[in-house]
Design a protein around this motif. Structure first.
Motif, PDB file in Angstrom:
ATOM      1  N   PRO A   1       0.813  -1.225   0.000  1.00  0.00           N
ATOM      2  CA  PRO A   1       0.000   0.000   0.000  1.00  0.00           C
ATOM      3  C   PRO A   1       0.842   1.269   0.000  1.00  0.00           C
ATOM      4  CG  PRO A   1      -0.024  -0.992   2.171  1.00  0.00           C
ATOM      5  CD  PRO A   1       0.655  -1.969   1.248  1.00  0.00           C
ATOM      6  N   GLU A   2       2.081   1.169   0.481  1.00  0.00           N
ATOM      7  CA  GLU A   2       2.964   2.343   0.527  1.00  0.00           C
ATOM      8  C   GLU A   2       3.328   2.853  -0.864  1.00  0.00           C
ATOM      9  OE1 GLU A   2       5.652  -1.168   0.084  1.00  0.00           O
ATOM     10  OE2 GLU A   2       3.864  -0.776   1.274  1.00  0.00           O
TER      11      GLU A   2
ATOM     12  N   SER B   1      -3.968  -1.765  -7.592  1.00  0.00           N
ATOM     13  CA  SER B   1      -3.017  -2.864  -7.465  1.00  0.00           C
ATOM     14  C   SER B   1      -1.623  -2.398  -7.861  1.00  0.00           C
ATOM     15  CB  SER B   1      -3.451  -4.038  -8.340  1.00  0.00           C
ATOM     16  OG  SER B   1      -2.529  -5.090  -8.206  1.00  0.00           O
ATOM     17  N   ALA B   2      -0.747  -2.246  -6.865  1.00  0.00           N
ATOM     18  CA  ALA B   2       0.610  -1.752  -7.106  1.00  0.00           C
ATOM     19  C   ALA B   2       1.596  -2.881  -7.386  1.00  0.00           C
ATOM     20  CB  ALA B   2       1.089  -0.934  -5.905  1.00  0.00           C
ATOM     21  N   HIS B   3       1.101  -4.108  -7.453  1.00  0.00           N
ATOM     22  CA  HIS B   3       1.993  -5.218  -7.761  1.00  0.00           C
ATOM     23  C   HIS B   3       1.247  -6.255  -8.595  1.00  0.00           C
ATOM     24  CE1 HIS B   3      -0.153  -7.468  -4.679  1.00  0.00           C
ATOM     25  NE2 HIS B   3       0.463  -8.556  -5.109  1.00  0.00           N
TER      26      HIS B   3
ATOM     27  N   ILE C   1       1.702   3.773  -7.841  1.00  0.00           N
ATOM     28  CA  ILE C   1       0.520   4.370  -8.458  1.00  0.00           C
ATOM     29  C   ILE C   1       0.437   5.790  -7.928  1.00  0.00           C
ATOM     30  CG2 ILE C   1      -1.999   4.351  -8.571  1.00  0.00           C
ATOM     31  CD1 ILE C   1      -1.863   1.293  -8.169  1.00  0.00           C
ATOM     32  N   GLU C   2       0.387   6.764  -8.824  1.00  0.00           N
ATOM     33  CA  GLU C   2       0.337   8.173  -8.440  1.00  0.00           C
ATOM     34  C   GLU C   2      -0.967   8.775  -8.950  1.00  0.00           C
ATOM     35  OE1 GLU C   2       2.738   9.922  -6.776  1.00  0.00           O
ATOM     36  OE2 GLU C   2       4.135   8.234  -6.647  1.00  0.00           O
TER      37      GLU C   2
ATOM     38  N   VAL D   1       1.069   3.339 -12.888  1.00  0.00           N
ATOM     39  CA  VAL D   1       0.215   4.334 -13.536  1.00  0.00           C
ATOM     40  C   VAL D   1       0.272   5.663 -12.786  1.00  0.00           C
ATOM     41  CG1 VAL D   1      -2.213   4.938 -13.941  1.00  0.00           C
ATOM     42  CG2 VAL D   1      -1.354   2.704 -14.615  1.00  0.00           C
ATOM     43  N   THR D   2       0.300   6.754 -13.546  1.00  0.00           N
ATOM     44  CA  THR D   2       0.146   8.100 -13.006  1.00  0.00           C
ATOM     45  C   THR D   2      -1.080   8.723 -13.652  1.00  0.00           C
ATOM     46  OG1 THR D   2       2.518   8.395 -12.653  1.00  0.00           O
ATOM     47  CG2 THR D   2       1.201  10.394 -12.824  1.00  0.00           C
TER      48      THR D   2
END
Length: 123
Positions: A23-24, A41-43, A61-62, A79-80
């Motif tokens: 989550p970080e 989903s960052a992974h 993710i930004e 993704v940004t």
């Protein structure tokens, strides 16, 4: 939402899932809103039999300031989304979205630029 970097005055709807392992890696800018049932989903990771073809991938993710992510969207790693953009209902965002854009679809694509210049044209 432990670990997620959330700015000031951010609305988070019901049943939103932020990456439970990393989550970080998720940042949400000030004055943004996230609709119900969105997934961040960052992974990614393959199964034991597919990891050679699809290796584990972790990227941030930004989400910019003033972004509106409507219900049911999925935002994937790396993704940004630029400031003051809108993501349409049920979209899957798999690439960067520039600021002041309306994007929607599967995969999400920019369909219109929004902002003061566009509002002036419509007046």
């Amino acid at each position: 939402m432990r670990g997620v970097n959330i700015g000031n005055n951010v609305y988070v709807g019901y049943d939103v899932v932020f990456d439970r392992i990393h989550p970080e890696l998720i940042t949400v800018g000030d004055y943004s809103e996230i609709g119900d049932k969105c997934i961040f989903s960052a992974h990614s990771r393959g199964t034991l039999t597919t990891r050679h073809a699809y290796p584990r991938k972790m990227e941030p993710i930004e989400i910019g300031s003033g972004v509106s992510i409507t219900p049911g969207c999925i935002i994937i790693q790396g993704v940004t989304i630029g400031n003051d953009s809108i993501i349409g209902v049920g979209s899957v965002v798999s690439r960067d979205i520039p600021p002041n854009s309306l994007a929607m679809g599967y995969p999400a694509r920019v369909i219109k630029k929004i902002g003061k210049e566009e509002q002036d044209k419509e007046s």
